[in-house]
Scaffold this active site. Structure first.
Site, PDB file in Angstrom:
ATOM      1  N   THR A 137      12.851   8.657  -6.206  1.00  0.00           N
ATOM      2  CA  THR A 137      13.727   9.463  -7.072  1.00  0.00           C
ATOM      3  C   THR A 137      14.194   8.646  -8.275  1.00  0.00           C
ATOM      4  O   THR A 137      14.648   9.209  -9.262  1.00  0.00           O
ATOM      5  CB  THR A 137      14.966   9.982  -6.289  1.00  0.00           C
ATOM      6  OG1 THR A 137      15.531   8.892  -5.542  1.00  0.00           O
ATOM      7  CG2 THR A 137      14.611  11.098  -5.337  1.00  0.00           C
ATOM      8  N   GLU A 142      11.185  -3.011  12.424  1.00  0.00           N
ATOM      9  CA  GLU A 142      10.812  -4.398  12.123  1.00  0.00           C
ATOM     10  C   GLU A 142      10.269  -4.453  10.692  1.00  0.00           C
ATOM     11  O   GLU A 142       9.502  -3.574  10.294  1.00  0.00           O
ATOM     12  CB  GLU A 142       9.715  -4.882  13.100  1.00  0.00           C
ATOM     13  CG  GLU A 142      10.124  -4.832  14.553  1.00  0.00           C
ATOM     14  CD  GLU A 142      11.237  -5.817  14.879  1.00  0.00           C
ATOM     15  OE1 GLU A 142      11.306  -6.891  14.262  1.00  0.00           O
ATOM     16  OE2 GLU A 142      12.043  -5.491  15.771  1.00  0.00           O
ATOM     17  N   ASP A 164       4.074  -1.636  -3.336  1.00  0.00           N
ATOM     18  CA  ASP A 164       4.634  -2.167  -4.592  1.00  0.00           C
ATOM     19  C   ASP A 164       3.740  -3.261  -5.191  1.00  0.00           C
ATOM     20  O   ASP A 164       3.019  -3.944  -4.471  1.00  0.00           O
ATOM     21  CB  ASP A 164       6.041  -2.724  -4.299  1.00  0.00           C
ATOM     22  CG  ASP A 164       6.843  -2.931  -5.574  1.00  0.00           C
ATOM     23  OD1 ASP A 164       6.542  -2.268  -6.597  1.00  0.00           O
ATOM     24  OD2 ASP A 164       7.784  -3.752  -5.552  1.00  0.00           O
ATOM     25  N   HIS A 168      -1.890   1.243 -10.919  1.00  0.00           N
ATOM     26  CA  HIS A 168      -1.649   2.427 -10.077  1.00  0.00           C
ATOM     27  C   HIS A 168      -2.987   3.019  -9.633  1.00  0.00           C
ATOM     28  O   HIS A 168      -3.172   3.418  -8.492  1.00  0.00           O
ATOM     29  CB  HIS A 168      -0.863   3.493 -10.839  1.00  0.00           C
ATOM     30  CG  HIS A 168       0.515   3.042 -11.228  1.00  0.00           C
ATOM     31  ND1 HIS A 168       1.363   2.403 -10.362  1.00  0.00           N
ATOM     32  CD2 HIS A 168       1.201   3.140 -12.402  1.00  0.00           C
ATOM     33  CE1 HIS A 168       2.504   2.127 -10.969  1.00  0.00           C
ATOM     34  NE2 HIS A 168       2.430   2.556 -12.205  1.00  0.00           N
ATOM     35  N   LEU A 199      -4.224  10.825  12.875  1.00  0.00           N
ATOM     36  CA  LEU A 199      -3.160  10.166  12.104  1.00  0.00           C
ATOM     37  C   LEU A 199      -2.440  11.144  11.171  1.00  0.00           C
ATOM     38  O   LEU A 199      -3.078  11.914  10.456  1.00  0.00           O
ATOM     39  CB  LEU A 199      -3.782   9.045  11.255  1.00  0.00           C
ATOM     40  CG  LEU A 199      -2.845   8.338  10.282  1.00  0.00           C
ATOM     41  CD1 LEU A 199      -1.861   7.435  11.031  1.00  0.00           C
ATOM     42  CD2 LEU A 199      -3.632   7.518   9.263  1.00  0.00           C
TER      43      LEU A 199
HETATM   44  C1  IPE Z   1       9.645   1.224  -4.847  1.00  0.00           C
HETATM   45  O1  IPE Z   1       9.157   0.376  -5.806  1.00  0.00           O
HETATM   46  C2  IPE Z   1       9.075   2.612  -5.006  1.00  0.00           C
HETATM   47  C3  IPE Z   1       7.665   2.748  -4.700  1.00  0.00           C
HETATM   48  C4  IPE Z   1       6.843   1.824  -4.285  1.00  0.00           C
HETATM   49  C5  IPE Z   1       7.155   4.087  -4.844  1.00  0.00           C
HETATM   50  P1  IPE Z   1       9.921   0.102  -7.181  1.00  0.00           P
HETATM   51  O2  IPE Z   1       9.054  -0.811  -7.962  1.00  0.00           O
HETATM   52  O3  IPE Z   1      10.295   1.385  -7.811  1.00  0.00           O
HETATM   53  O4  IPE Z   1      11.234  -0.621  -6.698  1.00  0.00           O
HETATM   54  P2  IPE Z   1      12.230  -1.592  -7.467  1.00  0.00           P
HETATM   55  O5  IPE Z   1      12.540  -0.966  -8.785  1.00  0.00           O
HETATM   56  O6  IPE Z   1      11.509  -2.888  -7.626  1.00  0.00           O
HETATM   57  O7  IPE Z   1      13.411  -1.712  -6.559  1.00  0.00           O
HETATM   58  C1  IPE Z   2       4.576   0.495  -7.201  1.00  0.00           C
HETATM   59  O1  IPE Z   2       4.144  -0.416  -8.167  1.00  0.00           O
HETATM   60  C2  IPE Z   2       4.188   1.904  -7.529  1.00  0.00           C
HETATM   61  C3  IPE Z   2       5.307   2.754  -7.916  1.00  0.00           C
HETATM   62  C4  IPE Z   2       6.551   2.419  -7.966  1.00  0.00           C
HETATM   63  C5  IPE Z   2       4.955   4.122  -8.274  1.00  0.00           C
HETATM   64  P1  IPE Z   2       5.040  -0.765  -9.426  1.00  0.00           P
HETATM   65  O2  IPE Z   2       4.672   0.124 -10.544  1.00  0.00           O
HETATM   66  O3  IPE Z   2       6.476  -0.775  -9.083  1.00  0.00           O
HETATM   67  O4  IPE Z   2       4.535  -2.237  -9.741  1.00  0.00           O
HETATM   68  P2  IPE Z   2       5.421  -3.476 -10.165  1.00  0.00           P
HETATM   69  O5  IPE Z   2       6.476  -3.645  -9.105  1.00  0.00           O
HETATM   70  O6  IPE Z   2       6.009  -3.139 -11.491  1.00  0.00           O
HETATM   71  O7  IPE Z   2       4.464  -4.615 -10.208  1.00  0.00           O
HETATM   72 MG    MG Z   3       7.717  -2.194  -8.351  1.00  0.00          MG
END
Ligand code: IPE
Ligand code: IPE
Ligand code: MG
Length: 255
Positions: free
Chosen positions: A79, A220, A33, A50, A144
């Site tokens: 999802t 953990e 994230d 990304h 892996l």
């Molecule tokens: C979780 O991140 C999903 C992925 C990393 C693929 P999100 O950015 O979608 O989660 P929320 O919306 O902060 O909970």
């Molecule tokens: C995680 O990064 C990747 C996906 C959810 C696909 P985000 O796109 O959620 O990045 P932030 O959380 O908005 O910074």
């Molecule tokens: Mg995010």
């Protein structure tokens, strides 16, 4: 339409702590994230984050090989991520193909086996094809295992497992007295895999966002503010290092 992105160098790699491969987590799950914020901090469009995240991905796969981790499960698209603007969703769903076009030879050279967890049917054909090709090409590798969680949701997984189990009950392939935790686990995408020992979430949020709800019961957790595109081998080893110092009691008492 292809979006041209500038090449941005990530932060300087930090020194990795010396990690012993003894008591390393067998299965590590990662919520990758913080890509959007990484880009925003640099005045870039979200998708640039990304794209940059792909190089972190390969670095961490290689680190996992080095630390003799057996399974790496990576949350790539949930999802719930369909709620994002169509252009961002499309961009994200093109990344598996792009990632594999660049890195598949390297993954093969590292004896990595690719797998997917999630509802593949709803993914665009170009994503499914690229991923299926990588699954087929790496199926005999015994190093892996990398599970890409694509269109994955923990609740969705549990519901679909329940439906399959119910179908088996109706078909008398299963009887109610045979249902237990182990039997139920075998209906999940992660059937036959050990549960994650360590969950890492980058990007500062402390929540599961519908990831591996069943499987994380005794995992953990390691949360870090580091944004995914900045996540380096040193951050990964720090998480493992902390894991190695944890006392896992599973509800019992420590020795
Ligand atoms: C979780 O991140 C999903 C992925 C990393 C693929 P999100 O950015 O979608 O989660 P929320 O919306 O902060 O909970
Ligand atoms: C995680 O990064 C990747 C996906 C959810 C696909 P985000 O796109 O959620 O990045 P932030 O959380 O908005 O910074
Ligand atoms: Mg995010």
């Amino acid at each position: 339409m292809a979006i041209k992105l500038p090449f941005i160098k990530s932060k300087q790699a930090k020194q990795s702590p010396e990690i012993s491969t003894e008591n390393t987590p067998k299965h590590i799950a990662i919520i990758m994230d913080g890509n959007g914020r990484w880009a925003k901090n640099r005045g870039l469009v979200r998708v640039a984050g990304h794209k940059e995240g792909l190089s972190s991905l390969m670095k961490i796969v290689k680190a996992a090989v080095k630390y003799e981790v057996e399974i790496l499960t990576l949350y790539a698209f949930s999802t719930e991520n369909w709620k994002r603007p169509k252009s961002e969703v499309e961009f994200i769903l093109r990344l598996p193909k792009e990632f594999l076009e660049i890195y598949l030879p390297d993954l093969i050279a590292n004896n990595v086996r690719i797998n997917v967890i999630g509802d593949m049917e709803k993914l665009p054909e170009y994503t499914r094809e690229a991923v299926q090709y990588a699954i087929d090409r790496t199926q005999n590798n015994d190093g892996l295992q990398v599970n890409f969680a694509l269109n994955y949701g923990g609740r969705h997984e549990i519901i679909q497992a329940m439906k399959e189990m119910y179908t088996d009950l109706l078909d008398t392939k299963l009887t109610i007295d045979k249902i237990d935790e182990q039997r139920f686990s075998n209906y999940l995408y992660t059937a036959q895999m050990p549960e994650p020992d360590l969950l890492i979430r980058t990007g500062g949020e402390k929540r599961l966002s519908n990831f591996l709800l069943w499987q994380l019961a005794y995992t953990e957790f390691w949360f870090t503010d580091v944004l995914w595109p900045d996540f380096q081998e040193a951050d990964f080893s720090l998480a493992i290092d902390h894991f190695q110092q944890r006392n896992r009691r599973y509800g019992g008492l420590s020795n």
